[in-house]
Design a protein around this motif. Structure first.
Motif, mmCIF file in Angstrom:
data_model
loop_
_atom_site.group_PDB
_atom_site.id
_atom_site.type_symbol
_atom_site.label_atom_id
_atom_site.label_comp_id
_atom_site.label_asym_id
_atom_site.label_seq_id
_atom_site.Cartn_x
_atom_site.Cartn_y
_atom_site.Cartn_z
ATOM 1 N N TRP A 11 0.605 -1.261 0.061
ATOM 2 C CA TRP A 11 0.027 0.013 -0.096
ATOM 3 C C TRP A 11 0.873 1.340 -0.078
ATOM 4 O O TRP A 11 0.492 2.390 -0.766
ATOM 5 N N ALA A 12 1.769 1.135 0.800
ATOM 6 C CA ALA A 12 2.844 2.495 0.866
ATOM 7 C C ALA A 12 3.482 2.780 -0.589
ATOM 8 O O ALA A 12 3.410 3.715 -0.994
ATOM 9 N N LEU A 13 3.966 1.606 -1.300
ATOM 10 C CA LEU A 13 4.657 1.787 -2.471
ATOM 11 C C LEU A 13 3.336 2.241 -3.598
ATOM 12 O O LEU A 13 3.889 3.053 -4.573
ATOM 13 N N TRP A 14 2.325 1.694 -3.569
ATOM 14 C CA TRP A 14 1.242 2.208 -4.456
ATOM 15 C C TRP A 14 0.873 3.832 -4.349
ATOM 16 O O TRP A 14 0.784 4.452 -5.097
ATOM 17 N N THR A 15 1.060 4.102 -3.020
ATOM 18 C CA THR A 15 0.721 5.472 -2.607
ATOM 19 C C THR A 15 1.862 6.368 -3.148
ATOM 20 O O THR A 15 1.490 7.494 -3.881
ATOM 21 N N ILE A 16 2.929 5.982 -3.164
ATOM 22 C CA ILE A 16 4.228 6.751 -3.453
ATOM 23 C C ILE A 16 4.249 6.772 -5.070
ATOM 24 O O ILE A 16 4.277 7.791 -5.495
ATOM 25 N N LEU A 17 3.997 5.799 -5.754
ATOM 26 C CA LEU A 17 3.747 5.801 -7.173
ATOM 27 C C LEU A 17 2.494 6.645 -7.598
ATOM 28 O O LEU A 17 2.696 7.764 -8.527
ATOM 29 N N SER A 18 1.488 6.621 -6.898
ATOM 30 C CA SER A 18 0.173 7.522 -7.361
ATOM 31 C C SER A 18 0.431 8.904 -7.017
ATOM 32 O O SER A 18 -0.006 9.610 -7.985
ATOM 33 N N LEU A 19 1.070 9.299 -5.792
ATOM 34 C CA LEU A 19 1.355 10.485 -5.712
ATOM 35 C C LEU A 19 2.247 11.351 -6.456
ATOM 36 O O LEU A 19 2.278 12.240 -6.856
ATOM 37 N N SER A 20 3.454 10.466 -6.907
ATOM 38 C CA SER A 20 4.586 10.909 -7.655
ATOM 39 C C SER A 20 3.729 11.381 -9.095
ATOM 40 O O SER A 20 4.065 12.395 -9.766
#
Length: 403
Positions: A11-20
């Protein structure tokens, strides 16, 4: 090496990708400097910095999911308007210079290969990526990098070199009409028309990206149909790819060619989508939002590309890859200008055709908008969309020749 966010923290990595991606799109549409860099390269830079600061990992199942599932879905979504009949009817003249320009990309690929084959390892796997992306756009780059199993670190270095060169090339294209030698050799009907246009009629307060990606009317039904159709095409193409590859399973040259070419998943995705868009243009064009969804998915790919990138690797490898990209783009521009002059195309038509090759339909259309060449917006978008289709064909053709 231990990172702040682990490879299993989905979840944290998907958050990083989507926010980027979200921040990159915002900056691209808000600020001129970001628009010149492009949102794609910004998304790559964000994750590249985070990875090199040991905040996110360089490898993760999340990144694999983007490669395996997100990217294939992006391809058909970006091809919903690839109606060959419409392209031929509305953009016949632009199509001619576009195809001549794409011949420059093809020639540039071979020139770059024979110039650098002793300097860059496995260049025969890398050239198809650049041929694909310099015929259509990022979607072809993705397809060819997966087709030839190019290592992630090499892809990262290549994408940085590609985007840097593209940014420089946009500046060159924009400045061409003002060059004295260009004014002397080429007609400029669109620029001439702008000279008679009053300053107050021009909107200079928006970036190219903001103009192109303005708000549109998109319903829940549109999203449902766009995603549903894309999933269906990818599933059908994947199954068919397995059947064709299995049928031509022999080790002789003919079987390997037939299985590798006609059994290619991305080739099938583009071909099937193109056929549907051509035979059912009204139905496909009525599905709104496919370009937006597909582009967002491609931006996710660019965010993932930055994660495995080592700064030291880019410093080490990008100079040669930048030379590779420079050779291909230079040959494309030279061929475009030569044939454009021979067949009496305007400099504006040549610029948009070359942009559609090197940058894809969105950059071609956006440049036409930003320059005020309104009559070239739709043709630029259409021929660039066709590039999504033929880019994979040319990339695979070059790959087979070089292998």
């Amino acid at each position: 090496m231990t990172t702040l966010i682990s490879a299993e923290d989905t979840w944290a990595l998907w958050t990083i990708l989507s926010l980027s991606v979200a921040i990159s799109i915002y900056l691209e549409q808000k600020y001129v400097w970001a628009n010149k860099i492009t949102g794609c390269i910004l998304a790559t830079i964000f994750t590249l910095v985070l990875a090199n600061l040991n905040i996110i990992p360089t490898e993760s199942p999340v990144y694999d999911a983007v490669w395996s599932y997100v990217v294939p879905l992006a391809v058909p979504l970006l091809l919903f308007n690839a109606n060959v009949k419409k392209i031929l009817k509305e953009s016949g003249r632009m199509l001619a210079i576009y195809l001549l320009s794409s011949a420059g990309t093809l020639l540039g690929g071979f020139v770059a290969y024979f110039s650098l084959k002793n300097a860059i390892p496995k260049l025969n796997d890398i050239i198809p990526m650049f041929v694909g992306t310099y015929t259509g756009g990022a979607v072809n780059f993705v397809a060819m990098s997966e087709q030839y199993a190019v290592p992630g670190k090499t892809v990262s270095a290549a994408i940085v070199a590609d985007n840097l060169l593209m940014a420089l090339y946009v500046f060159v294209l924009i400045s061409l009409p003002s060059m004295a030698i260009i004014k002397k050799l080429y007609k400029q009907p669109y620029e001439d028309a702008l000279l008679a246009q009053s300053e107050e009629d021009r909107d200079k307060n928006k970036t190219m990206a903001a103009k192109f990606w303005g708000a549109k009317s998109i319903s829940l039904k549109d999203i449902a149909f766009a995603v549903g159709i894309a999933f269906t095409i990818v599933t059908l193409s994947t199954k068919l790819s397995g059947v064709i590859s299995g049928f031509f399973s022999g080790k002789d040259a003919f079987s390997q060619f037939m299985g590798g070419f006609f059994g290619n998943k991305y080739l099938l995705i583009t071909t099937i989508t193109m056929m549907i868009a051509s035979f059912f243009p009204k139905q496909m064009s009525s599905v709104k939002g496919s370009q937006e969804i597909g582009t967002f998915l491609i931006y996710l790919f660019f965010a993932v590309i930055g994660a495995p990138a080592s700064i030291l690797l880019i410093i080490k490898e990008s100079p040669l890859l930048l030379v590779l990209a420079l050779i291909m783009v230079a040959v494309n521009m030279i061929i475009s200008l030569i044939f454009g002059k021979i067949f009496k195309f305007s400099i504006e038509e040549i610029i948009i055709a070359s942009n559609a090759n090197i940058g894809g339909p969105t950059t071609a259309a956006a440049m036409a908008v930003s320059k005020g060449w309104t009559e070239l917006i739709i043709p630029g978008l259409l021929i660039g969309t066709l590039g999504y289709v033929i880019g994979n064909y040319l990339g695979i053709f070059v790959g087979m020749v070089l292998h």
